[in-house]
Write a protein that holds these residues in place. Structure first.
Motif, PDB file in Angstrom:
ATOM      1  N   MET A  18      18.682   3.250  15.766  1.00 25.92           N
ATOM      2  CA  MET A  18      20.141   3.231  15.825  1.00 25.92           C
ATOM      3  C   MET A  18      20.714   2.000  15.135  1.00 25.92           C
ATOM      4  SD  MET A  18      21.333   5.950  17.360  1.00 25.92           S
ATOM      5  CE  MET A  18      22.962   5.460  17.919  1.00 25.92           C
ATOM      6  N   LEU A  19      19.974   0.906  15.175  1.00 28.80           N
ATOM      7  CA  LEU A  19      20.472  -0.351  14.627  1.00 28.80           C
ATOM      8  C   LEU A  19      20.081  -0.567  13.162  1.00 28.80           C
ATOM      9  CD1 LEU A  19      19.788  -2.679  17.674  1.00 28.80           C
ATOM     10  CD2 LEU A  19      21.998  -1.809  16.904  1.00 28.80           C
ATOM     11  N   GLY A  20      19.065   0.134  12.702  1.00 29.88           N
ATOM     12  CA  GLY A  20      18.635  -0.050  11.322  1.00 29.88           C
ATOM     13  C   GLY A  20      17.836   1.137  10.842  1.00 29.88           C
ATOM     14  N   ARG A  21      18.147   1.602   9.661  1.00 29.04           N
ATOM     15  CA  ARG A  21      17.485   2.791   9.135  1.00 29.04           C
ATOM     16  C   ARG A  21      16.053   2.497   8.717  1.00 29.04           C
ATOM     17  NH1 ARG A  21      19.732   6.341   4.001  1.00 29.04           N
ATOM     18  NH2 ARG A  21      18.064   7.897   3.984  1.00 29.04           N
ATOM     19  N   HIS A  22      15.803   1.280   8.258  1.00 28.03           N
ATOM     20  CA  HIS A  22      14.491   0.955   7.701  1.00 28.03           C
ATOM     21  C   HIS A  22      13.707   0.053   8.626  1.00 28.03           C
ATOM     22  CE1 HIS A  22      15.602   2.845   3.935  1.00 28.03           C
ATOM     23  NE2 HIS A  22      16.710   2.124   3.910  1.00 28.03           N
ATOM     24  N   SER A  23      12.394   0.196   8.573  1.00 23.53           N
ATOM     25  CA  SER A  23      11.492  -0.617   9.374  1.00 23.53           C
ATOM     26  C   SER A  23      11.091  -1.866   8.594  1.00 23.53           C
ATOM     27  CB  SER A  23      10.241   0.195   9.732  1.00 23.53           C
ATOM     28  OG  SER A  23       9.438   0.399   8.570  1.00 23.53           O
ATOM     29  N   ILE A  24      10.320  -2.728   9.243  1.00 26.57           N
ATOM     30  CA  ILE A  24       9.828  -3.911   8.551  1.00 26.57           C
ATOM     31  C   ILE A  24       8.871  -3.525   7.432  1.00 26.57           C
ATOM     32  CG2 ILE A  24       7.774  -4.320   9.989  1.00 26.57           C
ATOM     33  CD1 ILE A  24       8.615  -7.308  10.015  1.00 26.57           C
ATOM     34  N   LYS A  35      11.392  -3.435   2.479  1.00 32.64           N
ATOM     35  CA  LYS A  35      11.080  -3.996   1.166  1.00 32.64           C
ATOM     36  C   LYS A  35      11.151  -2.916   0.086  1.00 32.64           C
ATOM     37  CE  LYS A  35       8.096  -7.219   0.862  1.00 32.64           C
ATOM     38  NZ  LYS A  35       6.861  -8.041   0.863  1.00 32.64           N
ATOM     39  N   LEU A  36      10.666  -1.722   0.401  1.00 30.94           N
ATOM     40  CA  LEU A  36      10.709  -0.624  -0.570  1.00 30.94           C
ATOM     41  C   LEU A  36      12.152  -0.173  -0.793  1.00 30.94           C
ATOM     42  CD1 LEU A  36       7.652   1.513   0.632  1.00 30.94           C
ATOM     43  CD2 LEU A  36       7.718  -0.354  -1.026  1.00 30.94           C
ATOM     44  N   ALA A  37      12.941  -0.131   0.276  1.00 30.05           N
ATOM     45  CA  ALA A  37      14.337   0.268   0.139  1.00 30.05           C
ATOM     46  C   ALA A  37      15.105  -0.698  -0.746  1.00 30.05           C
ATOM     47  CB  ALA A  37      14.999   0.363   1.517  1.00 30.05           C
ATOM     48  N   ARG A  38      14.766  -1.984  -0.660  1.00 28.88           N
ATOM     49  CA  ARG A  38      15.447  -2.984  -1.486  1.00 28.88           C
ATOM     50  C   ARG A  38      15.095  -2.834  -2.962  1.00 28.88           C
ATOM     51  NH1 ARG A  38      16.200  -8.585   1.314  1.00 28.88           N
ATOM     52  NH2 ARG A  38      17.035  -7.952   3.329  1.00 28.88           N
ATOM     53  N   ARG A  39      13.997  -2.163  -3.242  1.00 30.35           N
ATOM     54  CA  ARG A  39      13.617  -1.911  -4.630  1.00 30.35           C
ATOM     55  C   ARG A  39      14.135  -0.568  -5.136  1.00 30.35           C
ATOM     56  NH1 ARG A  39       7.235  -3.730  -4.020  1.00 30.35           N
ATOM     57  NH2 ARG A  39       7.644  -5.918  -3.495  1.00 30.35           N
ATOM     58  N   VAL A  92       0.845  -1.202   0.000  1.00 28.81           N
ATOM     59  CA  VAL A  92       0.000   0.000   0.000  1.00 28.81           C
ATOM     60  C   VAL A  92       0.879   1.252   0.000  1.00 28.81           C
ATOM     61  CG1 VAL A  92      -1.724   1.305   1.297  1.00 28.81           C
ATOM     62  CG2 VAL A  92      -1.913  -1.177   1.131  1.00 28.81           C
ATOM     63  N   MET A  93       1.954   1.245   0.786  1.00 34.36           N
ATOM     64  CA  MET A  93       2.872   2.384   0.818  1.00 34.36           C
ATOM     65  C   MET A  93       3.465   2.643  -0.557  1.00 34.36           C
ATOM     66  SD  MET A  93       4.858   1.575   4.413  1.00 34.36           S
ATOM     67  CE  MET A  93       5.943   2.999   4.300  1.00 34.36           C
ATOM     68  N   GLU A  94       3.842   1.581  -1.254  1.00 35.27           N
ATOM     69  CA  GLU A  94       4.423   1.736  -2.584  1.00 35.27           C
ATOM     70  C   GLU A  94       3.415   2.342  -3.554  1.00 35.27           C
ATOM     71  OE1 GLU A  94       7.395  -0.811  -5.426  1.00 35.27           O
ATOM     72  OE2 GLU A  94       5.781  -1.886  -4.414  1.00 35.27           O
ATOM     73  N   ASN A  95       2.157   1.922  -3.458  1.00 38.58           N
ATOM     74  CA  ASN A  95       1.132   2.499  -4.318  1.00 38.58           C
ATOM     75  C   ASN A  95       0.922   3.973  -4.017  1.00 38.58           C
ATOM     76  OD1 ASN A  95      -0.481   0.693  -6.260  1.00 38.58           O
ATOM     77  ND2 ASN A  95      -0.160  -0.638  -4.508  1.00 38.58           N
ATOM     78  N   VAL A  96       1.002   4.347  -2.754  1.00 39.65           N
ATOM     79  CA  VAL A  96       0.835   5.747  -2.377  1.00 39.65           C
ATOM     80  C   VAL A  96       1.969   6.594  -2.937  1.00 39.65           C
ATOM     81  CG1 VAL A  96       0.903   7.345  -0.425  1.00 39.65           C
ATOM     82  CG2 VAL A  96      -0.548   5.319  -0.321  1.00 39.65           C
ATOM     83  N   LEU A  97       3.192   6.087  -2.815  1.00 38.20           N
ATOM     84  CA  LEU A  97       4.364   6.872  -3.197  1.00 38.20           C
ATOM     85  C   LEU A  97       4.576   6.938  -4.699  1.00 38.20           C
ATOM     86  CD1 LEU A  97       6.844   5.634  -0.447  1.00 38.20           C
ATOM     87  CD2 LEU A  97       5.865   7.922  -0.639  1.00 38.20           C
ATOM     88  N   PHE A  98       4.318   5.839  -5.402  1.00 39.94           N
ATOM     89  CA  PHE A  98       4.723   5.782  -6.804  1.00 39.94           C
ATOM     90  C   PHE A  98       3.629   5.315  -7.764  1.00 39.94           C
ATOM     91  CE2 PHE A  98       8.389   4.821  -4.097  1.00 39.94           C
ATOM     92  CZ  PHE A  98       9.162   5.938  -4.377  1.00 39.94           C
TER      93      PHE A  98
END
Length: 613
Positions: free
Chosen positions: A434-440, A444-448, A111-117
């Motif tokens: 602090m341990l990771g920039r991206h959330s769960i 997935k979006l960052a990997r794309r 859903v986030m990907e559809n919103v953004l792009f």
């Protein structure tokens, strides 16, 4: 070009997004649509819950009933416990392969990907296939929550409504977020956290024209839920007492531990997903078959710990009431994580919120029990520790801090738990960041290759006036000058001759247009023509009391790189000029404030402040 064509075009005649009113009639229209969508999402939530109950009862109890059932109470034969998840996985794989691959996963990243792009456009078939596939996966023992698919279904409903009407992409995004918020509110009876989650994960903004429809949708869906399920909290929990300072610090430490684990869970979950990708490539196994492998693990886990199967809302209640304790907590957190992470990584359909609540709550309650036994004087309540662990896990995994705190409160109605929740979730959220920039949700979006920055800050350009950034040293040309004369001037080293654009002034000192360096050097123009004759279009100006955001939007809308600055009382007298480079330079104070650390050498005294008028 005649005189009538030279009427200046001022800011405001072009309505850029930033020039809109805070709310208007269209906002009211979108709000009404959001309420209608919320009713549909609320009914869809009831339908999905009933469908999960029907499939669970058929698969595990051999009966026809839509009552919500827990697979753990069925005690089927071992061979059947292995077979049921495999049948469900096969059905989901076929639906994803021949229906829509978009039904795979837990829904919110898609859903986030559809919103953004994607212009907030979700295919209509997802509206049917997503809840159906999730019901099959969960009803056959999948260790998922129903909230993710319901949120995705509500978002798809809002998107579909937006595609059937003539509205902007921003308005369609608002409808999508309204449907998603309605889905979450209809699941948990949590309207405030549903709004916050929409703001933090879907809208990527906080403004009235989107907040009002989303909030009304959340309220409406909660009302629909109340009609069917009443108004009792989703997770019953006995009243807790106000925490001591020592207990509050302990809850913060528990949040820290859970936040660290949440960051690790995100990495492990995607590592499992990568493992299925490698497995598919090595053995040429189509992704449609991957859920079968995940379902096999679910069946094996179910033979060891049946409570790991299904939605598990009862497990969350058991953690918060203390009916699940000791080794049972340890077994629940371990086997729930194994079944959920492997099955989700295989690409089936299901939600993440309830499993994260279960795992985090079990960790918090188990840790709180140990601390309370070892240090009884601290006053740690293992139920509150479970509540903190539940919310901190979701805050750390999703990076939705406020939504996590409020959701835990709304689902338990424990006001005295708010302070421990805020402390534990904040520390857990900080540790996870602090341990990771991206959330769960965003990994997935960052990997794309998608850049996700969910920070919400005020637009710096909207707080700087044109008069404070524009150049007052305006180099202009006369409308009676010939092209030849101005070209000759451009070849000199005189001040301003290297500029890229020039206001054109008539004999009365009034603005009649703007010419660019490209216009002046255009070989198609007769060198003996006057500057007035080569003006291509009316001037586009900005007032000195406009903001730089107004100026930037105006440049984009009119495809110009500079704007003459005029006084609002006399719109044809040039008092300055602003260019794109001026807009970029205006960011220097913002960057300095964020990056330059220095000690204040003189502190204003209280007496000085009192004397300041």
């Amino acid at each position: 070009m005649n005189e009538n064509e030279l009427k200046p075009v001022r800011t405001g005649e072009y309505r850029t997004p930033r020039d809109y009113e805070v709310v208007d009639r269209r906002t009211a229209m979108i709000a009404v649509l959001a309420i209608c969508i919320a009713i549909g999402a609320g009914l869809a939530a009831q339908f999905l819950t009933a469908l999960i109950g029907l499939i669970t009862n058929l698969a595990f109890y051999d009966r026809i009933s839509i009552a919500f059932a827990d697979p753990a109470g069925a005690h089927p034969h071992a061979w059947r416990l292995l077979l049921i998840p495999l049948i469900g996985a096969l059905a989901v794989g076929l639906m994803a392969r021949y229906g829509s691959p978009a039904i795979r996963g837990h829904g919110i990243p898609e859903v986030m990907e559809n919103v953004l792009f994607g212009g907030s456009r979700i295919p209509a078939r997802v509206l049917v296939l997503k809840p159906l596939s999730a019901a099959i996966a969960i009803g056959t023992g999948g260790p998922f929550g129903a909230e993710g698919p319901i949120i995705a279904t509500g978002g798809a409903l809002g998107s579909l409504a937006g595609q059937l009407m003539r509205i902007t992409n921003d308005e369609r995004k608002t409808l999508l977020a309204s449907g998603a918020a309605a889905g979450m509110a209809a699941t948990f009876g949590s309207p405030v956290s549903a709004v916050l989650l929409s703001v933090e994960l879907l809208l990527f903004e906080y403004r009235a024209r989107s907040l009002v429809p989303v909030a009304l949708a959340a309220v409406t869906a909660t009302g629909v839920r109340a009609i069917f399920n009443g108004t009792a909290p989703v997770f019953e929990m006995a009243n807790v007492t106000s925490p001591t300072g020592e207990a509050l610090a302990t809850y913060a430490l528990i949040g820290l531990v859970v936040g660290i684990i949440a960051a690790g869970i995100t990495r492990v979950t995607y590592a499992i997903e990568d493992g299925f990708e490698l497995l598919g490539e090595k053995f040429h196994l189509h992704w449609m078959w991957w859920p079968l492998l995940g379902a096999l693990v679910v069946g094996l886990v179910g033979m060891i710990e049946p409570r790991a199967l299904g939605v598990g809302y009862g497990n969350i209640s058991g953690v918060l009431t203390g009916t699940i304790a000791g080794r049972a907590l340890l077994a629940l957190m371990i086997f729930k994580f194994i079944a959920w992470s492997v099955y989700l990584g295989s690409g089936t359909s299901g939600g993440t919120m309830a499993p994260l609540f279960t795992i985090g709550g079990a960790i918090g309650a188990f840790t709180g029990t140990l601390i309370a036994a070892a240090f009884p004087s601290l006053g740690v309540d293992h139920r509150v520790a479970g509540l903190v662990g539940m919310a901190a896990m979701f805050a750390g995994a999703s990076h939705a801090l406020l939504a996590s705190v409020v959701l835990a409160f709304e689902t338990t109605r424990q006001p005295l738990g708010l302070l421990p929740l805020l402390a534990g979730c904040t520390v857990g959220y900080f540790a996870s960041l602090m341990l990771g920039r991206h959330s769960i949700m965003t990994e997935k979006l960052a990997r794309r290759g998608t850049a996700i920055r969910p920070e919400y800050v005020a637009d710096h350009l909207a707080h700087v006036l044109v008069r404070d950034a524009a150049s007052r040293d305006v180099i202009s040309v006369s409308d009676d000058d010939t092209v030849r004369d101005v070209r000759d001037w451009l070849t000199t080293d005189e001040g301003g001759s290297t500029h890229q654009g020039f206001p054109v002034i008539n004999a009365e000192g009034k603005l009649v247009g703007v010419v660019t360096r490209r216009d002046l050097l255009d070989p198609s123009f007769n060198p003996d023509s006057t500057i007035r004759q080569i003006i291509r279009r009316p001037p586009v100006v900005v007032y000195d009391d406009n903001t730089l955001r107004d100026a930037a939007d105006h440049m984009v809308m009119n495809e110009v790189g500079r704007l003459p600055v005029v006084d609002r009382d006399d719109g044809l007298t040039v008092i300055g000029i602003i260019s794109r480079s001026d807009l970029l330079s205006a960011h220097r104070p913002r960057l300095a404030a964020a990056t330059r650390a220095r000690r204040v050498r003189s502190i204003t005294s209280w007496t000085t402040l009192r004397k300041t008028p």
